[in-house]
Design a protein around this motif. Structure first.
Motif, PDB file in Angstrom:
ATOM      1  N   LYS A 148      10.418 -77.390  33.439  1.00  0.00           N
ATOM      2  CA  LYS A 148      11.639 -77.802  33.183  1.00  0.00           C
ATOM      3  C   LYS A 148      12.295 -78.235  34.511  1.00  0.00           C
ATOM      4  O   LYS A 148      12.678 -77.162  35.773  1.00  0.00           O
ATOM      5  CB  LYS A 148      12.786 -76.978  32.996  1.00  0.00           C
ATOM      6  N   VAL A 149      13.534 -79.049  34.412  1.00  0.00           N
ATOM      7  CA  VAL A 149      13.476 -79.869  36.184  1.00  0.00           C
ATOM      8  C   VAL A 149      15.069 -79.802  35.695  1.00  0.00           C
ATOM      9  O   VAL A 149      15.682 -80.390  34.805  1.00  0.00           O
ATOM     10  CB  VAL A 149      12.877 -80.542  36.440  1.00  0.00           C
ATOM     11  N   PHE A 150      16.434 -79.063  36.246  1.00  0.00           N
ATOM     12  CA  PHE A 150      17.195 -78.904  36.043  1.00  0.00           C
ATOM     13  C   PHE A 150      17.827 -80.298  37.371  1.00  0.00           C
ATOM     14  O   PHE A 150      18.253 -79.130  38.150  1.00  0.00           O
ATOM     15  CB  PHE A 150      17.896 -77.578  36.663  1.00  0.00           C
ATOM     16  N   ASN A 151      18.939 -80.952  36.843  1.00  0.00           N
ATOM     17  CA  ASN A 151      19.085 -81.936  37.953  1.00  0.00           C
ATOM     18  C   ASN A 151      20.800 -81.788  38.164  1.00  0.00           C
ATOM     19  O   ASN A 151      21.399 -80.815  36.876  1.00  0.00           O
ATOM     20  CB  ASN A 151      19.390 -83.210  37.053  1.00  0.00           C
ATOM     21  N   HIS A 152      21.010 -81.582  39.498  1.00  0.00           N
ATOM     22  CA  HIS A 152      22.415 -81.297  39.812  1.00  0.00           C
ATOM     23  C   HIS A 152      23.471 -79.518  39.479  1.00  0.00           C
ATOM     24  O   HIS A 152      24.189 -79.998  38.388  1.00  0.00           O
ATOM     25  CB  HIS A 152      23.359 -82.572  39.162  1.00  0.00           C
ATOM     26  N   CYS A 153      22.228 -78.744  39.848  1.00  0.00           N
ATOM     27  CA  CYS A 153      22.514 -77.152  39.553  1.00  0.00           C
ATOM     28  C   CYS A 153      22.323 -76.894  41.105  1.00  0.00           C
ATOM     29  O   CYS A 153      22.548 -77.225  42.169  1.00  0.00           O
ATOM     30  CB  CYS A 153      21.464 -76.766  39.385  1.00  0.00           C
ATOM     31  N   PHE A 154      23.154 -75.290  40.846  1.00  0.00           N
ATOM     32  CA  PHE A 154      22.970 -74.089  41.776  1.00  0.00           C
ATOM     33  C   PHE A 154      22.351 -73.220  40.669  1.00  0.00           C
ATOM     34  O   PHE A 154      22.797 -72.939  39.627  1.00  0.00           O
ATOM     35  CB  PHE A 154      24.471 -74.643  41.759  1.00  0.00           C
ATOM     36  N   THR A 155      22.960 -71.970  41.498  1.00  0.00           N
ATOM     37  CA  THR A 155      22.311 -71.095  41.460  1.00  0.00           C
ATOM     38  C   THR A 155      23.412 -69.645  41.250  1.00  0.00           C
ATOM     39  O   THR A 155      24.354 -70.415  41.375  1.00  0.00           O
ATOM     40  CB  THR A 155      21.144 -69.901  42.246  1.00  0.00           C
ATOM     41  N   GLY A 156      23.322 -68.757  40.448  1.00  0.00           N
ATOM     42  CA  GLY A 156      24.175 -67.743  40.031  1.00  0.00           C
ATOM     43  C   GLY A 156      24.716 -67.119  41.659  1.00  0.00           C
ATOM     44  O   GLY A 156      25.925 -67.311  42.133  1.00  0.00           O
ATOM     45  N   THR A 157      23.617 -66.859  42.646  1.00  0.00           N
ATOM     46  CA  THR A 157      24.392 -66.401  44.152  1.00  0.00           C
ATOM     47  C   THR A 157      24.358 -67.645  45.055  1.00  0.00           C
ATOM     48  O   THR A 157      25.592 -67.136  45.747  1.00  0.00           O
ATOM     49  CB  THR A 157      22.490 -66.162  44.668  1.00  0.00           C
ATOM     50  N   ALA A 158      24.229 -69.004  44.742  1.00  0.00           N
ATOM     51  CA  ALA A 158      25.185 -70.038  45.440  1.00  0.00           C
ATOM     52  C   ALA A 158      26.287 -69.364  45.452  1.00  0.00           C
ATOM     53  O   ALA A 158      27.385 -69.503  46.208  1.00  0.00           O
ATOM     54  CB  ALA A 158      24.403 -70.947  45.854  1.00  0.00           C
ATOM     55  N   VAL A 159      26.865 -69.570  44.129  1.00  0.00           N
ATOM     56  CA  VAL A 159      28.074 -69.794  43.790  1.00  0.00           C
ATOM     57  C   VAL A 159      28.953 -68.241  44.252  1.00  0.00           C
ATOM     58  O   VAL A 159      30.168 -68.335  44.792  1.00  0.00           O
ATOM     59  CB  VAL A 159      28.697 -69.252  41.813  1.00  0.00           C
ATOM     60  N   ILE A 160      28.040 -67.016  44.327  1.00  0.00           N
ATOM     61  CA  ILE A 160      28.826 -66.303  44.647  1.00  0.00           C
ATOM     62  C   ILE A 160      29.050 -65.952  46.773  1.00  0.00           C
ATOM     63  O   ILE A 160      29.472 -65.623  47.371  1.00  0.00           O
ATOM     64  CB  ILE A 160      27.639 -64.649  44.517  1.00  0.00           C
ATOM     65  N   ASP A 161      27.587 -66.345  47.541  1.00  0.00           N
ATOM     66  CA  ASP A 161      28.116 -67.376  48.177  1.00  0.00           C
ATOM     67  C   ASP A 161      28.406 -67.739  48.610  1.00  0.00           C
ATOM     68  O   ASP A 161      29.646 -67.601  50.220  1.00  0.00           O
ATOM     69  CB  ASP A 161      26.451 -67.304  49.111  1.00  0.00           C
ATOM     70  N   TRP A 162      29.469 -68.895  48.015  1.00  0.00           N
ATOM     71  CA  TRP A 162      30.373 -70.091  48.369  1.00  0.00           C
ATOM     72  C   TRP A 162      31.276 -69.234  48.602  1.00  0.00           C
ATOM     73  O   TRP A 162      32.008 -69.077  49.195  1.00  0.00           O
ATOM     74  CB  TRP A 162      30.208 -70.860  47.372  1.00  0.00           C
ATOM     75  N   LEU A 163      31.569 -67.991  47.305  1.00  0.00           N
ATOM     76  CA  LEU A 163      33.512 -67.831  47.411  1.00  0.00           C
ATOM     77  C   LEU A 163      33.510 -66.892  48.177  1.00  0.00           C
ATOM     78  O   LEU A 163      34.695 -66.246  48.823  1.00  0.00           O
ATOM     79  CB  LEU A 163      33.162 -67.098  45.341  1.00  0.00           C
ATOM     80  N   MET A 164      32.295 -65.948  49.046  1.00  0.00           N
ATOM     81  CA  MET A 164      32.294 -65.073  50.046  1.00  0.00           C
ATOM     82  C   MET A 164      32.944 -65.319  51.774  1.00  0.00           C
ATOM     83  O   MET A 164      34.028 -65.674  52.018  1.00  0.00           O
ATOM     84  CB  MET A 164      30.945 -63.647  49.905  1.00  0.00           C
ATOM     85  N   SER A 165      31.827 -66.429  51.509  1.00  0.00           N
ATOM     86  CA  SER A 165      31.395 -67.502  53.142  1.00  0.00           C
ATOM     87  C   SER A 165      33.749 -68.222  53.161  1.00  0.00           C
ATOM     88  O   SER A 165      34.163 -68.410  54.255  1.00  0.00           O
ATOM     89  CB  SER A 165      30.514 -68.610  52.819  1.00  0.00           C
ATOM     90  N   ASN A 166      34.334 -68.789  51.588  1.00  0.00           N
ATOM     91  CA  ASN A 166      35.013 -68.963  51.694  1.00  0.00           C
ATOM     92  C   ASN A 166      36.669 -68.583  52.065  1.00  0.00           C
ATOM     93  O   ASN A 166      37.433 -68.506  51.477  1.00  0.00           O
ATOM     94  CB  ASN A 166      35.353 -70.502  51.426  1.00  0.00           C
ATOM     95  N   ASN A 167      36.229 -67.578  51.886  1.00  0.00           N
ATOM     96  CA  ASN A 167      37.215 -65.567  52.038  1.00  0.00           C
ATOM     97  C   ASN A 167      38.319 -65.619  50.378  1.00  0.00           C
ATOM     98  O   ASN A 167      39.274 -65.725  50.684  1.00  0.00           O
ATOM     99  CB  ASN A 167      38.247 -65.820  53.389  1.00  0.00           C
ATOM    100  N   LYS A 168      37.330 -66.028  49.462  1.00  0.00           N
ATOM    101  CA  LYS A 168      37.728 -65.790  48.158  1.00  0.00           C
ATOM    102  C   LYS A 168      38.147 -64.625  47.325  1.00  0.00           C
ATOM    103  O   LYS A 168      38.733 -64.627  46.549  1.00  0.00           O
ATOM    104  CB  LYS A 168      37.205 -67.614  47.057  1.00  0.00           C
ATOM    105  N   VAL A 169      36.981 -63.880  48.169  1.00  0.00           N
ATOM    106  CA  VAL A 169      36.346 -62.256  47.671  1.00  0.00           C
ATOM    107  C   VAL A 169      36.404 -62.210  48.562  1.00  0.00           C
ATOM    108  O   VAL A 169      35.895 -61.806  49.510  1.00  0.00           O
ATOM    109  CB  VAL A 169      35.863 -62.454  45.884  1.00  0.00           C
ATOM    110  N   ARG A 170      36.028 -60.196  48.340  1.00  0.00           N
ATOM    111  CA  ARG A 170      36.261 -59.412  49.282  1.00  0.00           C
ATOM    112  C   ARG A 170      34.685 -59.041  49.259  1.00  0.00           C
ATOM    113  O   ARG A 170      33.689 -58.740  50.427  1.00  0.00           O
ATOM    114  CB  ARG A 170      36.875 -58.031  49.416  1.00  0.00           C
ATOM    115  N   ASN A 171      34.097 -59.211  48.406  1.00  0.00           N
ATOM    116  CA  ASN A 171      32.946 -58.536  47.782  1.00  0.00           C
ATOM    117  C   ASN A 171      32.190 -59.082  46.876  1.00  0.00           C
ATOM    118  O   ASN A 171      32.109 -60.096  45.741  1.00  0.00           O
ATOM    119  CB  ASN A 171      32.699 -56.888  48.007  1.00  0.00           C
ATOM    120  N   ARG A 172      30.730 -59.257  46.479  1.00  0.00           N
ATOM    121  CA  ARG A 172      30.223 -59.487  45.231  1.00  0.00           C
ATOM    122  C   ARG A 172      30.280 -59.172  43.870  1.00  0.00           C
ATOM    123  O   ARG A 172      30.332 -60.263  43.218  1.00  0.00           O
ATOM    124  CB  ARG A 172      28.516 -59.453  45.494  1.00  0.00           C
TER     125      ARG A 172
END
Length: 325
Positions: A148-172
């Motif tokens: 199956k192809v999922f369009n306009h999606c992202f992974t759960g890992t990408a969400v956590i990576d973004w939150l950490m790289s933008n200093n929204k959270v301190r750890n995973r």
């Protein structure tokens, strides 16, 4: 506080048989509906005790994703969701509320408010807008899994990576909690069996920090395509809009610059212009134009020496011969 689900759906009026966009809230014993989200009091309420659900409801030929709620007093109410997953979520939660009423227990849709305490400084709405920023937010991708192809999606890992790289959270772990809150409030939606199953779990965090757990923004252009059953087919985002206008026009080809008659259908919200072969019906579109950000210009001629078909061609021109002298 009574648990509730907030979504914008369409319901058919029982008196005038018309459809209107309403803001609907599911509580433990009924469906309250408002003219708009900011209204302080509902326009009405549909009791759920003794009610029954019918989904999918296919009696409306030109409307898809409709479900019917029949009350104990034999009053039928119809609702139309924007896409398949939204409809299925509504149906599942309403059925759960009805079952709880029958069994005499308290209905409570899973919510992170009971298990997660977020800092007061965290504004999920503001965070969501930052995540959706096309330049600096979470990047939407085309992902593939289980044929199956999922369009306009992202992974759960990408969400956590973004939150950490933008200093929204301190750890995973904090990222999992914040991501779960975004899911609970409807900002993020699960896509695929893995992320859907986790969302229904009873654990404290339902967002998965995994590369094969897919998610999407609630108001994005998400759709899934591939080998799937009829129940799992998700209507493409571009076909969700209401038909505004339709008719036949001449269209110039992209490669071979000839002109052909095509049937065009203009849809709104989202705005798309689809075109079809008028001899083959409206099942399969030959192409589509996404109108968001587009510019329409009326012109008297086609540049680069390509001209429109002659309004009154002679038989010789039709047959490809030179006109007789």
């Amino acid at each position: 506080m009574t648990p509730s689900i907030h979504l914008l759906v369409s319901s058919q009026g029982t008196v005038f048989n018309s459809w209107k966009a309403l803001w609907v809230v599911l509580s433990d014993d009924g469906l309250e509906f408002y003219k708009k989200k900011s209204d302080s009091s509902p326009k009405g309420m549909i009791p759920l005790k003794g009610a029954a659900m019918t989904s999918p409801f296919l009696d409306f030929q030109k409307r898809m994703l409709v479900f019917k709620l029949s009350t104990a007093k034999q009053q039928d109410h119809y609702f139309q969701a924007a896409y398949l997953e939204e409809r299925d979520t509504w149906v599942k939660d309403i059925r759960k509320a009805i079952k709880c009423l029958e069994e005499g227990c308290q209905f409570a849709r899973k919510s992170t408010r009971k298990s997660i305490r977020l800092p007061e400084a965290v504004n999920l709405g503001t965070l969501y807008l930052a995540m959706k920023d096309p330049d600096s937010g979470v990047r939407e991708l085309k992902l593939e899994k289980d044929k199956k192809v999922f369009n306009h999606c992202f992974t759960g890992t990408a969400v956590i990576d973004w939150l950490m790289s933008n200093n929204k959270v301190r750890n995973r772990q904090e990222g999992l909690i914040l991501g779960t809150a975004l899911i609970s409030e409807g900002y993020l939606q699960p896509a695929g069996e893995l992320s859907k199953a986790a969302t229904e779990d009873i654990s404290e965090t339902t967002l998965l920090d995994q590369i094969d757990a897919f998610y999407y923004f609630a108001d994005s252009g998400f759709y899934c395509e591939g080998n799937s059953s009829d129940e799992d087919v998700i209507l493409k985002e571009e076909f969700r809009g209401a038909v505004v206008k339709q008719g036949c026009l001449l269209k110039q080809g992209h490669r071979v610059k000839n002109w052909k008659v095509r049937k065009f259908i203009l849809r709104d919200d989202p705005a798309y212009l689809h075109y079809y072969d008028p001899t083959k019906g409206d099942e399969d579109a030959l192409g589509a134009v996404h109108l968001r950000g587009s510019v329409v210009t009326a012109i008297e001629y086609v540049p680069d020496g390509l001209s429109l078909p002659h309004p009154h061609p002679t038989p010789a021109l039709i047959e490809g011969r030179r006109p007789l002298k």
